[in-house]
Motif scaffolding. Sequence first.
Motif, short mmCIF file in Angstrom:
data_model
loop_
_atom_site.label_atom_id
_atom_site.label_comp_id
_atom_site.label_asym_id
_atom_site.label_seq_id
_atom_site.Cartn_x
_atom_site.Cartn_y
_atom_site.Cartn_z
N THR A 123 64.81 -7.27 -46.89
CA THR A 123 64.12 -6.39 -47.83
C THR A 123 62.63 -6.37 -47.54
O THR A 123 62.00 -5.31 -47.54
CB THR A 123 64.39 -6.84 -49.28
N LEU A 124 62.05 -7.53 -47.28
CA LEU A 124 60.63 -7.61 -46.96
C LEU A 124 60.33 -6.86 -45.66
O LEU A 124 59.34 -6.12 -45.59
CB LEU A 124 60.18 -9.08 -46.84
N ILE A 125 61.15 -7.05 -44.65
CA ILE A 125 60.94 -6.36 -43.37
C ILE A 125 60.92 -4.85 -43.60
O ILE A 125 60.04 -4.15 -43.10
CB ILE A 125 62.02 -6.76 -42.33
N GLN A 126 61.86 -4.36 -44.37
CA GLN A 126 61.90 -2.92 -44.67
C GLN A 126 60.65 -2.47 -45.42
O GLN A 126 60.09 -1.41 -45.16
CB GLN A 126 63.16 -2.58 -45.48
N GLN A 127 60.19 -3.31 -46.35
CA GLN A 127 59.01 -3.01 -47.14
C GLN A 127 57.75 -2.93 -46.27
O GLN A 127 56.83 -2.18 -46.59
CB GLN A 127 58.85 -4.11 -48.20
N LEU A 128 57.72 -3.66 -45.18
CA LEU A 128 56.55 -3.69 -44.30
C LEU A 128 56.49 -2.51 -43.33
O LEU A 128 55.47 -2.29 -42.68
CB LEU A 128 56.52 -5.01 -43.51
N LEU A 129 57.57 -1.77 -43.25
CA LEU A 129 57.61 -0.62 -42.34
C LEU A 129 56.85 0.56 -42.96
O LEU A 129 56.87 0.77 -44.17
CB LEU A 129 59.05 -0.22 -42.04
N ALA A 130 56.17 1.33 -42.12
CA ALA A 130 55.35 2.45 -42.57
C ALA A 130 56.15 3.44 -43.41
O ALA A 130 55.63 4.01 -44.36
CB ALA A 130 54.71 3.15 -41.37
N GLU A 131 57.40 3.60 -43.08
CA GLU A 131 58.23 4.56 -43.81
C GLU A 131 58.53 4.11 -45.25
O GLU A 131 59.02 4.87 -46.05
CB GLU A 131 59.53 4.83 -43.06
N HIS A 132 58.19 2.87 -45.57
CA HIS A 132 58.43 2.32 -46.92
C HIS A 132 57.16 1.72 -47.52
O HIS A 132 57.20 0.68 -48.15
CB HIS A 132 59.50 1.23 -46.87
N ASP A 133 56.00 2.32 -47.31
CA ASP A 133 54.71 1.88 -47.87
C ASP A 133 54.06 0.76 -47.07
O ASP A 133 53.00 0.28 -47.46
CB ASP A 133 54.83 1.42 -49.33
N GLY A 134 54.65 0.30 -46.00
CA GLY A 134 54.04 -0.73 -45.18
C GLY A 134 53.13 -0.11 -44.14
O GLY A 134 52.80 1.08 -44.21
N ILE A 135 52.75 -0.91 -43.15
CA ILE A 135 51.83 -0.38 -42.13
C ILE A 135 52.39 -0.50 -40.71
O ILE A 135 51.76 -0.03 -39.77
CB ILE A 135 50.46 -1.06 -42.21
N PHE A 136 53.54 -1.12 -40.55
CA PHE A 136 54.08 -1.34 -39.21
C PHE A 136 55.04 -0.22 -38.82
O PHE A 136 55.85 0.22 -39.63
CB PHE A 136 54.79 -2.69 -39.13
N ALA A 137 54.96 0.19 -37.56
CA ALA A 137 55.80 1.29 -37.07
C ALA A 137 57.21 0.84 -36.73
O ALA A 137 58.12 1.67 -36.70
CB ALA A 137 55.14 1.93 -35.85
N SER A 138 57.39 -0.45 -36.45
CA SER A 138 58.72 -0.92 -36.04
C SER A 138 58.98 -2.34 -36.54
O SER A 138 58.04 -3.07 -36.88
CB SER A 138 58.84 -0.90 -34.52
N MET A 139 60.23 -2.70 -36.55
CA MET A 139 60.60 -4.06 -36.93
C MET A 139 60.06 -5.08 -35.93
O MET A 139 59.70 -6.19 -36.31
CB MET A 139 62.12 -4.20 -37.05
N ALA A 140 59.97 -4.69 -34.68
CA ALA A 140 59.40 -5.59 -33.67
C ALA A 140 57.95 -5.91 -34.01
O ALA A 140 57.52 -7.06 -33.91
CB ALA A 140 59.50 -4.96 -32.28
N GLU A 141 57.18 -4.91 -34.45
CA GLU A 141 55.79 -5.15 -34.85
C GLU A 141 55.72 -6.07 -36.06
O GLU A 141 54.85 -6.94 -36.13
CB GLU A 141 55.09 -3.83 -35.15
N VAL A 142 56.62 -5.89 -37.00
CA VAL A 142 56.67 -6.77 -38.18
C VAL A 142 56.88 -8.21 -37.74
O VAL A 142 56.17 -9.13 -38.18
CB VAL A 142 57.79 -6.34 -39.16
N LEU A 143 57.84 -8.44 -36.85
CA LEU A 143 58.15 -9.79 -36.40
C LEU A 143 56.99 -10.40 -35.61
O LEU A 143 56.72 -11.59 -35.73
CB LEU A 143 59.44 -9.81 -35.59
N LEU A 144 56.32 -9.60 -34.82
CA LEU A 144 55.16 -10.11 -34.06
C LEU A 144 54.05 -10.55 -35.01
O LEU A 144 53.48 -11.63 -34.84
CB LEU A 144 54.65 -9.05 -33.08
N PHE A 145 53.74 -9.73 -36.00
CA PHE A 145 52.72 -10.12 -36.97
C PHE A 145 53.14 -11.39 -37.71
O PHE A 145 52.35 -12.32 -37.87
CB PHE A 145 52.45 -8.99 -37.97
N ALA A 146 54.39 -11.41 -38.15
CA ALA A 146 54.89 -12.56 -38.90
C ALA A 146 54.84 -13.83 -38.06
O ALA A 146 54.48 -14.90 -38.56
CB ALA A 146 56.31 -12.29 -39.39
#
Length: 167
Positions: free
Chosen positions: A21-44
Amino acid sequence: MTTEVALPGELRVRRPKDKETLIQQLLAEHDGIFASMAEVLLFAAALGWSRGDDGRVPLKAHGEPIRFDVFKKMATAEAFIESLAVMVSPGDTEILSDSRALDRVRIFEEYANGGLAILQGELNTSRSPVAETLIDLVRDACVADRDRTSKVPSDIRKMISPRPDWS
């Protein structure tokens, strides 16, 4: 560490199922700023690494994995993943061998999982929007880095600064 070998095209990066749920929330398409799940994981993973041992958390269950090729297409992702493994395994001369690719990915996954847990805690505590919380985390990391740098003697700091002053 494992000695299991994955063929290059088969190597996958697992996402922590409990943080989906958090990963989805971090995606740009859901109010986040990351373009992909890979970017989310790299930041995390970077956030997890910045917090030391507390930032490395083994996965208990995982969601749909991401092909490692997705990370290889990003400019510095593979180098970052390899760097994490080298820093975690000082003196392990084999950590960068092809046969240890799965070990490197597992280390990355654990830091990403830890970073996501840290981020979730920050979001729960601050009750701020996702983007604002991410900016605060980056700002805090910059201040901490500046504090670490301020302890370096000024003549050395001049040599290692982005724009050396050779005067």
